[in-house]
Design a protein around this motif. Sequence first.
Motif, PDB file in Angstrom:
ATOM      1  N   LEU A 223      25.714  -0.045 -98.051  1.00  0.00           N
ATOM      2  CA  LEU A 223      25.907   0.102 -96.613  1.00  0.00           C
ATOM      3  C   LEU A 223      24.707   0.735 -95.910  1.00  0.00           C
ATOM      4  N   SER A 224      23.789   1.279 -96.674  1.00  0.00           N
ATOM      5  CA  SER A 224      22.584   1.825 -96.056  1.00  0.00           C
ATOM      6  C   SER A 224      21.401   0.869 -96.168  1.00  0.00           C
ATOM      7  N   GLY A 225      21.636  -0.283 -96.798  1.00  0.00           N
ATOM      8  CA  GLY A 225      20.563  -1.257 -96.956  1.00  0.00           C
ATOM      9  C   GLY A 225      19.635  -0.953 -98.106  1.00  0.00           C
ATOM     10  N   ARG A 257      25.753  -3.671 -89.511  1.00  0.00           N
ATOM     11  CA  ARG A 257      24.684  -2.880 -88.902  1.00  0.00           C
ATOM     12  C   ARG A 257      24.595  -3.143 -87.393  1.00  0.00           C
ATOM     13  N   ALA A 258      24.889  -4.363 -86.989  1.00  0.00           N
ATOM     14  CA  ALA A 258      24.844  -4.696 -85.560  1.00  0.00           C
ATOM     15  C   ALA A 258      25.873  -3.880 -84.779  1.00  0.00           C
ATOM     16  N   VAL A 259      27.020  -3.600 -85.387  1.00  0.00           N
ATOM     17  CA  VAL A 259      28.039  -2.766 -84.734  1.00  0.00           C
ATOM     18  C   VAL A 259      27.491  -1.363 -84.504  1.00  0.00           C
ATOM     19  N   GLY A 264      23.918   2.792 -81.061  1.00  0.00           N
ATOM     20  CA  GLY A 264      22.714   3.594 -81.129  1.00  0.00           C
ATOM     21  C   GLY A 264      22.688   4.554 -82.299  1.00  0.00           C
ATOM     22  N   VAL A 265      23.427   4.219 -83.371  1.00  0.00           N
ATOM     23  CA  VAL A 265      23.449   5.051 -84.576  1.00  0.00           C
ATOM     24  C   VAL A 265      23.200   4.153 -85.777  1.00  0.00           C
ATOM     25  N   SER A 266      23.053   4.764 -86.954  1.00  0.00           N
ATOM     26  CA  SER A 266      22.846   3.968 -88.160  1.00  0.00           C
ATOM     27  C   SER A 266      24.185   3.566 -88.775  1.00  0.00           C
TER      28      SER A 266
END
Length: 337
Positions: A223-225, A257-259, A264-266
Motif C-alpha cells: 500500500l505504500s508502493g 492512491r488517487a483517493v 492531499g495525503v499519502s
Amino acid sequence: MTYITSSSAPNDMAAPRQLGTTGPRVYPIALGCMGMSGMYGASDDAESIRTIHEALERGVTVLDTGDFYGMGRNELLIQRALDGRRHDALLSVKFGALRGPDGSWLGMDTRPAAVKNALAHTLTRLGVDHIDIYRPARLDPHVPIEDTIGAIADLVQAGYVRHIGLSEMGVDTIRRAHAVHPIVDVQIEYSLITRTLEAKILPVLRELGIAITAYGVLSRGLLSGSATTGASDFRARLPRFAGEAGARNRALVERMRAVAEARGVSLSQMAVAWVLAQGREIVPVVGARTVVQLDEALGALGLVLTGEEGGRLEEIAGEVEGARYDAHAMGMLDSER
C-alpha cells in the motif's frame, strides 16, 4: 464498517489506547522493528537507531520485535537504541520460532522449558531485567496453549514479564489462553486488504476485553508502493507481490492512491488512519525503517477519513488477489483455521 467521522476531533486519534483490560496505556501507533534486521533486504543500523530514538521522542511507547528477527540481531539493535532510555519504551517480544543457520524456518517450540530458555536469552540480548509483553509467535501444534501460557505466567509471577500477549491465534486458542492468564493483546495482520479477523476473532477479542496490535497495516509495503529488493526480501515469495497477481495488485494500489491524492495525503497515511478508525482497542504496528517513513506514518494521527473515502478504499482493496503468506506459512496460522 463504521468510521470515526469528520465531526470527531483529530486529536482524539492521538489519545493513548488501552492494551486490554489489564494492560498498559500506550501511544496509538507502535513501532515494528522487524524490517530493521534484514527481512525486507539490506538495512542501516544507524538509521534504524535514529528512527527508534525519533519514535520515542514523538511519544511512541511500544517497540515490537521477535527473538528470531535477524537471528537475534534485532534485539541487539534495540539494546543499543535503548541505552539509557529503557524507561521510555514498552518492549513487546515474540518467541518460539525455530530457525536454522541458513535462515530457514524449522517450526515452533513453546514447551515450558523452551519458553523460559528463550526469555533468558532475550533479556540478555536486550540488556533488560523484564519484558513488558511476551508472546508466542505462532501456535505450537505439539504443545497445549495452556502449558505455554502457564509458563509465561510463572515468569510474570517471578517479575521477568509484565503482560502476556498472543500472535495469530484463533478464537478457541484465545479463549483457552485467556482462561489461564489475562491476555492483553493479540498481534495479527489487519489492513484494508487483510480483514479476515473481522468475522470471528474481532468479536471475541471485544467480548473478552483484549486489544489488537495490528501488523501489516500497509500490507508489507504494497500500500505504500514499496517494491521488493531482491532474493533477501521475503516479500518476493508472497502471492500478493509475485507474478501476474502482483502486477494487477500494483495497478489497484494506484487507484487507491488517487483517493488519497484527492485529499492531499499519502495512501500510507490513509491506510494507517483506516486501521486506527476501526476501534479504540486497535493499535497499528508500523514497520518504519527510516525517520522519513516514521514521520509519514505518525501523520495519520491527524487524518480523519470520510465514509466516502473509506468505502472507496475498501471497494478497491476487495479486488486485491493473493493470500497474505504462501501456502506453507498460511498452514501455520491458527488464526486462519
